[in-house]
Design a protein around this motif. Structure first.
Motif, PDB file in Angstrom:
ATOM      1  N   THR A 204      -1.193  -3.582   4.038  1.00  0.00           N
ATOM      2  CA  THR A 204      -2.257  -3.424   3.039  1.00  0.00           C
ATOM      3  C   THR A 204      -1.922  -2.260   2.129  1.00  0.00           C
ATOM      4  O   THR A 204      -1.215  -1.327   2.511  1.00  0.00           O
ATOM      5  CB  THR A 204      -3.637  -3.168   3.677  1.00  0.00           C
ATOM      6  OG1 THR A 204      -3.671  -1.868   4.246  1.00  0.00           O
ATOM      7  CG2 THR A 204      -3.991  -4.221   4.699  1.00  0.00           C
ATOM      8  N   PHE A 205      -2.455  -2.344   0.914  1.00  0.00           N
ATOM      9  CA  PHE A 205      -2.311  -1.287  -0.080  1.00  0.00           C
ATOM     10  C   PHE A 205      -3.701  -0.895  -0.552  1.00  0.00           C
ATOM     11  O   PHE A 205      -4.507  -1.764  -0.879  1.00  0.00           O
ATOM     12  CB  PHE A 205      -1.482  -1.770  -1.277  1.00  0.00           C
ATOM     13  CG  PHE A 205      -0.066  -2.095  -0.932  1.00  0.00           C
ATOM     14  CD1 PHE A 205       0.919  -1.123  -0.978  1.00  0.00           C
ATOM     15  CD2 PHE A 205       0.285  -3.379  -0.560  1.00  0.00           C
ATOM     16  CE1 PHE A 205       2.228  -1.424  -0.665  1.00  0.00           C
ATOM     17  CE2 PHE A 205       1.595  -3.698  -0.246  1.00  0.00           C
ATOM     18  CZ  PHE A 205       2.573  -2.711  -0.289  1.00  0.00           C
TER      19      PHE A 205
ATOM     20  N   GLY B 231       6.843 -12.660  -6.580  1.00  0.00           N
ATOM     21  CA  GLY B 231       6.888 -13.801  -5.668  1.00  0.00           C
ATOM     22  C   GLY B 231       6.230 -13.553  -4.326  1.00  0.00           C
ATOM     23  O   GLY B 231       6.025 -14.495  -3.557  1.00  0.00           O
ATOM     24  N   LEU B 232       5.887 -12.307  -4.018  1.00  0.00           N
ATOM     25  CA  LEU B 232       5.234 -11.995  -2.751  1.00  0.00           C
ATOM     26  C   LEU B 232       3.752 -12.344  -2.858  1.00  0.00           C
ATOM     27  O   LEU B 232       3.115 -12.080  -3.880  1.00  0.00           O
ATOM     28  CB  LEU B 232       5.400 -10.509  -2.427  1.00  0.00           C
ATOM     29  CG  LEU B 232       5.113 -10.062  -1.006  1.00  0.00           C
ATOM     30  CD1 LEU B 232       6.008 -10.792  -0.003  1.00  0.00           C
ATOM     31  CD2 LEU B 232       5.333  -8.565  -0.885  1.00  0.00           C
ATOM     32  N   ASP B 233       3.186 -12.952  -1.832  1.00  0.00           N
ATOM     33  CA  ASP B 233       1.782 -13.355  -1.830  1.00  0.00           C
ATOM     34  C   ASP B 233       0.907 -12.133  -1.567  1.00  0.00           C
ATOM     35  O   ASP B 233       0.597 -11.805  -0.422  1.00  0.00           O
ATOM     36  CB  ASP B 233       1.548 -14.433  -0.775  1.00  0.00           C
ATOM     37  CG  ASP B 233       0.122 -14.944  -0.775  1.00  0.00           C
ATOM     38  OD1 ASP B 233      -0.582 -14.805  -1.801  1.00  0.00           O
ATOM     39  OD2 ASP B 233      -0.293 -15.493   0.263  1.00  0.00           O
ATOM     40  N   ILE B 234       0.527 -11.453  -2.641  1.00  0.00           N
ATOM     41  CA  ILE B 234      -0.310 -10.254  -2.566  1.00  0.00           C
ATOM     42  C   ILE B 234      -1.744 -10.682  -2.873  1.00  0.00           C
ATOM     43  O   ILE B 234      -2.037 -11.172  -3.948  1.00  0.00           O
ATOM     44  CB  ILE B 234       0.164  -9.185  -3.566  1.00  0.00           C
ATOM     45  CG1 ILE B 234       1.613  -8.807  -3.273  1.00  0.00           C
ATOM     46  CG2 ILE B 234      -0.755  -7.965  -3.505  1.00  0.00           C
ATOM     47  CD1 ILE B 234       2.267  -7.985  -4.363  1.00  0.00           C
TER      48      ILE B 234
ATOM     49  N   ALA C 190      -3.578  -7.045   0.179  1.00  0.00           N
ATOM     50  CA  ALA C 190      -2.942  -7.312   1.466  1.00  0.00           C
ATOM     51  C   ALA C 190      -1.806  -8.309   1.286  1.00  0.00           C
ATOM     52  O   ALA C 190      -1.860  -9.183   0.430  1.00  0.00           O
ATOM     53  CB  ALA C 190      -3.954  -7.871   2.460  1.00  0.00           C
ATOM     54  N   VAL C 191      -0.803  -8.125   2.127  1.00  0.00           N
ATOM     55  CA  VAL C 191       0.297  -9.081   2.235  1.00  0.00           C
ATOM     56  C   VAL C 191       0.252  -9.564   3.685  1.00  0.00           C
ATOM     57  O   VAL C 191       0.871  -8.966   4.571  1.00  0.00           O
ATOM     58  CB  VAL C 191       1.658  -8.434   1.901  1.00  0.00           C
ATOM     59  CG1 VAL C 191       2.766  -9.470   1.959  1.00  0.00           C
ATOM     60  CG2 VAL C 191       1.613  -7.761   0.533  1.00  0.00           C
TER      61      VAL C 191
ATOM     62  N   VAL D 163      -0.962   1.381   3.414  1.00  0.00           N
ATOM     63  CA  VAL D 163      -0.311   2.270   2.445  1.00  0.00           C
ATOM     64  C   VAL D 163      -1.375   2.674   1.438  1.00  0.00           C
ATOM     65  O   VAL D 163      -1.981   1.824   0.790  1.00  0.00           O
ATOM     66  CB  VAL D 163       0.864   1.564   1.726  1.00  0.00           C
ATOM     67  CG1 VAL D 163       1.493   2.496   0.704  1.00  0.00           C
ATOM     68  CG2 VAL D 163       1.884   1.056   2.731  1.00  0.00           C
ATOM     69  N   ARG D 164      -1.610   3.976   1.340  1.00  0.00           N
ATOM     70  CA  ARG D 164      -2.639   4.488   0.430  1.00  0.00           C
ATOM     71  C   ARG D 164      -2.002   5.235  -0.729  1.00  0.00           C
ATOM     72  O   ARG D 164      -1.068   6.008  -0.539  1.00  0.00           O
ATOM     73  CB  ARG D 164      -3.585   5.440   1.162  1.00  0.00           C
ATOM     74  CG  ARG D 164      -4.457   4.749   2.164  1.00  0.00           C
ATOM     75  CD  ARG D 164      -5.515   5.702   2.757  1.00  0.00           C
ATOM     76  NE  ARG D 164      -6.461   4.927   3.504  1.00  0.00           N
ATOM     77  CZ  ARG D 164      -7.481   4.272   2.979  1.00  0.00           C
ATOM     78  NH1 ARG D 164      -7.706   4.341   1.691  1.00  0.00           N
ATOM     79  NH2 ARG D 164      -8.286   3.552   3.729  1.00  0.00           N
ATOM     80  N   TYR D 165      -2.523   4.982  -1.912  1.00  0.00           N
ATOM     81  CA  TYR D 165      -2.141   5.724  -3.108  1.00  0.00           C
ATOM     82  C   TYR D 165      -3.393   6.347  -3.679  1.00  0.00           C
ATOM     83  O   TYR D 165      -4.418   5.676  -3.820  1.00  0.00           O
ATOM     84  CB  TYR D 165      -1.526   4.795  -4.163  1.00  0.00           C
ATOM     85  CG  TYR D 165      -0.221   4.192  -3.741  1.00  0.00           C
ATOM     86  CD1 TYR D 165       0.965   4.916  -3.856  1.00  0.00           C
ATOM     87  CD2 TYR D 165      -0.163   2.904  -3.230  1.00  0.00           C
ATOM     88  CE1 TYR D 165       2.179   4.361  -3.468  1.00  0.00           C
ATOM     89  CE2 TYR D 165       1.040   2.342  -2.845  1.00  0.00           C
ATOM     90  CZ  TYR D 165       2.203   3.073  -2.964  1.00  0.00           C
ATOM     91  OH  TYR D 165       3.397   2.520  -2.578  1.00  0.00           O
TER      92      TYR D 165
END
Length: 104
Positions: free
Chosen positions: A61-62, A37-40, A54-55, A94-96
């Motif tokens: 940001t991811f 439900g989150l606007d990603i 991004a949110v 946030v980096r993966y």
């Protein structure tokens, strides 16, 4: 590097953004599962850069850092500069890395 509305910061991903990489797809799936439900928003432009995801409502940001694009000293310096810009604009990054994403 000078910013252009067409080419972004000039890096290869801004000049010719391609289809999502495998790890971007996996990260997107994980984010959608973890935060239903989150606007990603994928490939979200922030200034001269594009965030993988991004949110906007959260200023978050991811990034999916593949070994190919993010392992050289130049790429690390570019990511550091990019992160500093995003932080200055009020975004948290946030980096993966690829190994983390592939281990999920």
């Amino acid at each position: 590097t000078a910013f252009s509305p067409v080419t972004g910061c000039g890096c290869v991903m801004c000049v010719s953004p391609q289809s999502p990489t495998r790890i971007e797809v996996l990260l997107g799936q994980r984010l959608s599962t973890q935060f239903p439900g989150l606007d990603i928003q994928p490939q979200y432009r922030i200034g001269q850069y594009r965030a993988d995801f991004a949110v906007p409502v959260l200023g978050l940001t991811f990034e999916a850092d593949g070994e190919y694009w993010h392992s050289s000293p130049e790429a690390v310096a570019h990511c550091d500069k990019r992160d500093a810009f995003m932080h200055a604009q009020g975004w948290q990054v946030v980096r993966y890395n690829e190994r983390e994403i592939l281990s999920w």
